[in-house]
Scaffold this motif. Structure first.
Motif, mmCIF file in Angstrom:
data_model
loop_
_atom_site.group_PDB
_atom_site.id
_atom_site.type_symbol
_atom_site.label_atom_id
_atom_site.label_comp_id
_atom_site.label_asym_id
_atom_site.label_seq_id
_atom_site.Cartn_x
_atom_site.Cartn_y
_atom_site.Cartn_z
ATOM 1 N N VAL A 102 -11.478 13.017 33.198
ATOM 2 C CA VAL A 102 -11.838 12.335 34.609
ATOM 3 C C VAL A 102 -10.764 11.188 34.575
ATOM 4 O O VAL A 102 -10.321 10.940 35.818
ATOM 5 C CB VAL A 102 -13.185 11.697 34.497
ATOM 6 C CG1 VAL A 102 -13.483 11.287 36.001
ATOM 7 C CG2 VAL A 102 -14.258 12.639 34.280
ATOM 8 N N LEU A 103 -10.341 10.499 33.648
ATOM 9 C CA LEU A 103 -9.540 9.202 33.962
ATOM 10 C C LEU A 103 -7.973 9.545 34.244
ATOM 11 O O LEU A 103 -7.560 10.566 33.381
ATOM 12 C CB LEU A 103 -9.530 8.317 32.542
ATOM 13 C CG LEU A 103 -10.867 7.796 32.307
ATOM 14 C CD1 LEU A 103 -10.778 7.176 31.030
ATOM 15 C CD2 LEU A 103 -11.458 7.088 33.444
ATOM 16 N N PRO A 104 -7.598 9.314 35.538
ATOM 17 C CA PRO A 104 -6.193 9.623 35.748
ATOM 18 C C PRO A 104 -5.218 9.200 34.502
ATOM 19 O O PRO A 104 -4.158 10.088 34.363
ATOM 20 C CB PRO A 104 -5.964 8.944 37.073
ATOM 21 C CG PRO A 104 -7.364 8.570 37.664
ATOM 22 C CD PRO A 104 -7.953 8.513 36.513
ATOM 23 N N SER A 105 -5.332 8.192 33.974
ATOM 24 C CA SER A 105 -4.597 7.910 32.563
ATOM 25 C C SER A 105 -4.589 8.954 31.844
ATOM 26 O O SER A 105 -3.484 9.052 30.732
ATOM 27 C CB SER A 105 -4.709 6.577 32.214
ATOM 28 O OG SER A 105 -6.125 6.652 31.651
ATOM 29 N N ASN A 106 -5.438 9.905 31.769
ATOM 30 C CA ASN A 106 -5.752 10.822 30.461
ATOM 31 C C ASN A 106 -5.051 12.303 31.055
ATOM 32 O O ASN A 106 -5.185 13.147 30.250
ATOM 33 C CB ASN A 106 -7.072 11.156 29.944
ATOM 34 C CG ASN A 106 -7.288 9.681 29.225
ATOM 35 O OD1 ASN A 106 -6.514 8.853 28.730
ATOM 36 N ND2 ASN A 106 -8.517 9.404 29.360
ATOM 37 N N PHE A 107 -4.631 12.248 32.212
ATOM 38 C CA PHE A 107 -4.292 13.638 32.774
ATOM 39 C C PHE A 107 -3.070 14.095 32.177
ATOM 40 O O PHE A 107 -2.185 13.259 31.519
ATOM 41 C CB PHE A 107 -3.954 13.469 34.433
ATOM 42 C CG PHE A 107 -5.126 13.360 35.192
ATOM 43 C CD1 PHE A 107 -6.367 13.608 34.621
ATOM 44 C CD2 PHE A 107 -4.863 13.062 36.414
ATOM 45 C CE1 PHE A 107 -7.468 13.389 35.471
ATOM 46 C CE2 PHE A 107 -6.032 12.904 37.335
ATOM 47 C CZ PHE A 107 -7.441 13.215 36.860
ATOM 48 N N PRO A 108 -2.975 15.284 31.800
ATOM 49 C CA PRO A 108 -1.460 15.978 31.440
ATOM 50 C C PRO A 108 -0.548 15.557 32.601
ATOM 51 O O PRO A 108 -0.637 15.409 33.714
ATOM 52 C CB PRO A 108 -1.613 17.291 31.471
ATOM 53 C CG PRO A 108 -2.798 17.628 32.163
ATOM 54 C CD PRO A 108 -3.675 16.470 32.368
ATOM 55 N N TRP A 109 0.953 15.368 32.192
ATOM 56 C CA TRP A 109 1.902 14.660 32.840
ATOM 57 C C TRP A 109 2.107 15.537 34.236
ATOM 58 O O TRP A 109 2.270 14.896 35.333
ATOM 59 C CB TRP A 109 3.190 14.729 32.313
ATOM 60 C CG TRP A 109 4.026 15.823 31.990
ATOM 61 C CD1 TRP A 109 3.920 16.907 31.017
ATOM 62 C CD2 TRP A 109 4.922 16.378 32.707
ATOM 63 N NE1 TRP A 109 4.858 17.946 30.924
ATOM 64 C CE2 TRP A 109 5.368 17.713 32.232
ATOM 65 C CE3 TRP A 109 5.754 15.856 33.983
ATOM 66 C CZ2 TRP A 109 6.265 18.598 32.711
ATOM 67 C CZ3 TRP A 109 6.451 16.765 34.506
ATOM 68 C CH2 TRP A 109 6.898 18.136 33.946
ATOM 69 N N THR A 110 1.847 16.709 34.284
ATOM 70 C CA THR A 110 2.309 17.753 35.538
ATOM 71 C C THR A 110 1.088 17.235 36.599
ATOM 72 O O THR A 110 1.265 17.029 37.769
ATOM 73 C CB THR A 110 1.956 19.219 35.100
ATOM 74 O OG1 THR A 110 0.822 19.739 34.551
ATOM 75 C CG2 THR A 110 3.299 19.222 34.413
ATOM 76 N N LYS A 111 -0.245 17.098 35.857
ATOM 77 C CA LYS A 111 -1.404 16.538 36.884
ATOM 78 C C LYS A 111 -1.064 15.122 37.247
ATOM 79 O O LYS A 111 -1.360 14.779 38.531
ATOM 80 C CB LYS A 111 -2.593 16.806 36.305
ATOM 81 C CG LYS A 111 -3.790 16.775 37.160
ATOM 82 C CD LYS A 111 -5.139 17.018 36.461
ATOM 83 C CE LYS A 111 -6.315 17.190 37.432
ATOM 84 N NZ LYS A 111 -7.593 17.281 36.822
ATOM 85 N N LYS A 112 -0.515 14.294 36.518
ATOM 86 C CA LYS A 112 -0.342 12.935 36.889
ATOM 87 C C LYS A 112 0.705 12.844 38.137
ATOM 88 O O LYS A 112 0.593 12.021 39.049
ATOM 89 C CB LYS A 112 0.427 12.136 35.635
ATOM 90 C CG LYS A 112 -0.757 11.870 34.466
ATOM 91 C CD LYS A 112 -0.029 11.015 33.383
ATOM 92 C CE LYS A 112 -0.967 10.489 32.548
ATOM 93 N NZ LYS A 112 -0.313 9.657 31.335
ATOM 94 N N LEU A 113 1.733 13.801 38.078
ATOM 95 C CA LEU A 113 2.822 14.044 39.154
ATOM 96 C C LEU A 113 1.924 14.046 40.402
ATOM 97 O O LEU A 113 2.526 13.415 41.606
ATOM 98 C CB LEU A 113 4.069 14.712 38.903
ATOM 99 C CG LEU A 113 4.815 14.420 37.675
ATOM 100 C CD1 LEU A 113 5.848 15.434 37.502
ATOM 101 C CD2 LEU A 113 5.469 13.306 37.867
ATOM 102 N N SER A 114 1.355 15.112 40.434
ATOM 103 C CA SER A 114 0.732 15.374 41.808
ATOM 104 C C SER A 114 -0.471 14.488 42.059
ATOM 105 O O SER A 114 -0.390 14.184 43.387
ATOM 106 C CB SER A 114 -0.285 16.873 41.659
ATOM 107 O OG SER A 114 -1.287 16.430 40.710
ATOM 108 N N TRP A 115 -0.977 13.713 41.193
ATOM 109 C CA TRP A 115 -1.842 12.672 41.455
ATOM 110 C C TRP A 115 -1.025 11.557 41.917
ATOM 111 O O TRP A 115 -1.309 10.752 43.159
ATOM 112 C CB TRP A 115 -2.594 12.185 40.350
ATOM 113 C CG TRP A 115 -3.790 11.062 40.352
ATOM 114 C CD1 TRP A 115 -4.952 11.189 40.519
ATOM 115 C CD2 TRP A 115 -3.467 9.659 40.317
ATOM 116 N NE1 TRP A 115 -5.494 10.179 40.543
ATOM 117 C CE2 TRP A 115 -4.794 9.189 40.640
ATOM 118 C CE3 TRP A 115 -2.303 8.998 40.285
ATOM 119 C CZ2 TRP A 115 -5.159 7.862 40.530
ATOM 120 C CZ3 TRP A 115 -2.681 7.524 40.266
ATOM 121 C CH2 TRP A 115 -4.034 6.976 40.433
ATOM 122 N N MET A 116 0.197 11.240 41.482
ATOM 123 C CA MET A 116 0.940 10.089 42.036
ATOM 124 C C MET A 116 1.471 10.395 43.362
ATOM 125 O O MET A 116 1.323 9.379 44.123
ATOM 126 C CB MET A 116 2.242 10.052 41.187
ATOM 127 C CG MET A 116 3.237 9.124 41.439
ATOM 128 S SD MET A 116 4.722 9.167 40.615
ATOM 129 C CE MET A 116 5.463 10.728 41.122
#
Length: 265
Positions: A102-116
């Motif tokens: 659930v925590l954005p800081s724990n997302f995989p990097w591809t999902k982090k980019l879309s979240w960003m």
């Protein structure tokens, strides 16, 4: 003669997007945000004589708005990034017993980019847990065909309003740029109009801006919903209903300015 700082504008946009990368490294955000402050100062200190007033005004307002949104997301709410949650991330995480993803800081990097990118350009926070429910119109129903038909109709109306309001100015020679010095600003143009006739032109300018602002989100809405990239429920109207403007607070905070109010609330 000056120049318009297009390179600085692009650098500013790049910095503010990567500043929203969901990492717990506070030092990273401070460094990127400091660089963003320096670039913003350079943008506003650069003499701008080679571009039209409309371009200068629009881009400067955009830079100020984007700067305020980024500062709010990074520093003025809860701890970044884990304070900010998308509804779809919360729903999908229920299948995980631990709930750690659930925590954005724990997302995989591809999902982090879309979240960003999502939080950098999602000024209204539609689809986020922090979405302001008191100043956004109701979400559209999930019927894709109905949404596309209504949005297309509203987009045509917006274009017609903008075109009609432009014709108001085009019919008056006082607004002909060929009759003025190239360095003249809008106040010089308006001074050529008799005082009692300025009010209709001010109202026409307001309607033209409202039509243009209303049309701007409808084009990507048609593309994203039409291609199946997003649900119609993520594209509420830009403006509230006039029937809700029964107080001054409702008029400015919900009907007219709710889309901007939601990002600075």
């Amino acid at each position: 003669m000056g120049r318009y700082p297009w390179a600085e504008i692009l650098l500013f946009e790049f910095l503010r997007v990567i500043a929203s990368y969901p990492t717990r490294q506070h030092f990273y955000r401070v460094v990127v945000f400091t660089a963003m402050v320096c670039v913003t100062a350079q943008i506003y200190l650069t003499p701008k004589y080679t571009e039209s007033f409309v371009v200068t005004y629009s881009l400067n307002v955009m830079a100020a708005f984007h700067f305020a949104h980024t500062a709010r997301v990074l520093f003025l709410e809860g701890p970044f990034p884990d304070h900010w949650r998308r509804v779809r991330d919360e729903v999908h995480a229920k299948a995980d017993a631990g709930g750690s993803d659930v925590l954005p800081s724990n997302f995989p990097w591809t999902k982090k980019l879309s979240w960003m990118i999502d939080i950098a350009y999602g000024f209204r926070l539609v689809g986020w847990v922090q979405e302001p429910g008191n100043c956004l119109p109701p979400h559209p129903p999930p019927s894709r065909l109905t949404f596309l038909m209504k949005t297309s109709f509203k987009l045509v109306i917006n274009w017609i309003v903008v075109d009609l309001m432009r014709s108001v100015f085009a019919s008056n020679p006082a607004f002909d740029s060929r009759l003025h010095d190239p360095t003249d600003g809008p106040e010089t143009y308006l001074a050529a109009v008799p005082l009692l006739r300025r009010v209709p032109y001010v109202l026409a300018q307001g309607l033209m801006m409202a039509g243009a602002i209303g049309a701007s989100p409808r084009i990507p809405a048609l593309v994203c919903v039409g291609l199946g990239f997003s649900s119609p429920t993520l594209w509420p109207d830009m403006w509230g209903r006039w029937g809700d403007a029964y107080t001054v607070r409702k008029l400015w905070g919900y009907v007219l300015c709710q889309s901007f109010h939601s990002s600075v609330q």
